[in-house]
Design a protein around this motif. Sequence first.
Motif, PDB file in Angstrom:
ATOM      1  N   GLU A  10      -7.504  15.436  -9.488  1.00  0.00           N
ATOM      2  CA  GLU A  10      -6.292  16.239 -10.470  1.00  0.00           C
ATOM      3  C   GLU A  10      -5.106  16.662 -10.379  1.00  0.00           C
ATOM      4  O   GLU A  10      -4.292  17.058 -11.214  1.00  0.00           O
ATOM      5  N   VAL A  11      -4.731  15.647  -9.597  1.00  0.00           N
ATOM      6  CA  VAL A  11      -2.914  14.834  -9.619  1.00  0.00           C
ATOM      7  C   VAL A  11      -2.832  14.238  -9.014  1.00  0.00           C
ATOM      8  O   VAL A  11      -4.054  13.460  -8.082  1.00  0.00           O
ATOM      9  N   VAL A  12      -1.823  13.883  -9.337  1.00  0.00           N
ATOM     10  CA  VAL A  12      -2.139  11.334  -9.213  1.00  0.00           C
ATOM     11  C   VAL A  12      -0.051  12.025  -8.506  1.00  0.00           C
ATOM     12  O   VAL A  12       0.557  12.106  -8.600  1.00  0.00           O
ATOM     13  N   VAL A  13      -0.302  10.864  -6.910  1.00  0.00           N
ATOM     14  CA  VAL A  13       0.976  10.967  -6.123  1.00  0.00           C
ATOM     15  C   VAL A  13       0.692   9.751  -5.695  1.00  0.00           C
ATOM     16  O   VAL A  13       0.468   8.980  -5.292  1.00  0.00           O
ATOM     17  N   PRO A  14       2.251   9.124  -5.676  1.00  0.00           N
ATOM     18  CA  PRO A  14       2.360   7.791  -5.435  1.00  0.00           C
ATOM     19  C   PRO A  14       2.957   7.869  -4.039  1.00  0.00           C
ATOM     20  O   PRO A  14       3.893   9.036  -3.375  1.00  0.00           O
ATOM     21  N   VAL A  15       2.636   6.243  -3.090  1.00  0.00           N
ATOM     22  CA  VAL A  15       3.105   6.995  -2.032  1.00  0.00           C
ATOM     23  C   VAL A  15       4.532   6.896  -2.080  1.00  0.00           C
ATOM     24  O   VAL A  15       5.251   6.010  -2.531  1.00  0.00           O
ATOM     25  N   PRO A  16       5.286   7.744  -1.551  1.00  0.00           N
ATOM     26  CA  PRO A  16       6.704   7.342  -2.028  1.00  0.00           C
ATOM     27  C   PRO A  16       7.910   6.169  -1.106  1.00  0.00           C
ATOM     28  O   PRO A  16       7.093   6.006   0.208  1.00  0.00           O
ATOM     29  N   MET A  17       8.746   5.812  -1.451  1.00  0.00           N
ATOM     30  CA  MET A  17       9.858   5.224  -0.449  1.00  0.00           C
ATOM     31  C   MET A  17      10.747   6.231   0.243  1.00  0.00           C
ATOM     32  O   MET A  17      11.368   7.239  -0.256  1.00  0.00           O
ATOM     33  N   HIS A  18      11.034   5.455   1.062  1.00  0.00           N
ATOM     34  CA  HIS A  18      12.934   6.371   1.076  1.00  0.00           C
ATOM     35  C   HIS A  18      13.556   6.717   1.066  1.00  0.00           C
ATOM     36  O   HIS A  18      13.785   5.410   0.178  1.00  0.00           O
TER      37      HIS A  18
END
Length: 237
Positions: free
Chosen positions: A122-130
């Motif tokens: 239902e939603v796509v989320v990338p691993v974040p960078m600082h």
Amino acid sequence: MASLQLGLRTVYHDFLALLFPEDCRACGGELAVGETVICSHCRIKLPYTNFHLTPSDNIVHRVFWGRVPVQLATAYLKFQEKGRVQRLLHQLKYRGQEEVGNVLGQWLGAELSTQADFKAVEVVVPVPMHKAKQRQRGYNQVEGFAKEIALALEVPFSTDVLKKNATKGSQTSKNREARWEAMRQLYGIKNVAAITDKHVLLVDDVITTGATVEACAHVLLNNGAKAVSVVSIAYTL
């Protein structure tokens, strides 16, 4: 008129390609007219995993058994030292070649969109960078890949869900327990509403021990996500 303009742009692009040929980001060879980012030969030769065909029973999925409940898991490519995938990732992460992630995301997204299992996302989320590191690099190398997958699955894409709380040194030489201890406090939530009671597809560039994904998945599940699935460009297990 629109078709004429499109035709003229295509001719112009092909003309520029003849004058200033680009290199394949995987092998360094010259791209032929009509090829983009990765040459046809390399596209055929890339070490595809096909894990998306068995997303609840493959090497990447088993990494998370007993660690964090992951619904589906796949990695598009197998990392091979000094091979095409290593070169692609190097171009993507350190040479400003964001288009590598875009193209790989388009290719994998087209395949995921045909798989019934991934229709639950239902939603796509990338691993974040600082944020400091992202400012220095100018982009998060996984975002283009993740965004193309979201477009293919026809679901929202959000960079405003997870946050990275601090920078860190390399984790690749640490064992799983050491990586988890280092990662435990590293990620936090920014936007609970975007994931509440939703099946989240968490996207990373490379899965090694799985510690980064594990930490992010726990954050998502502890803040209301209904389920978490995982996709990466490559794996090195």
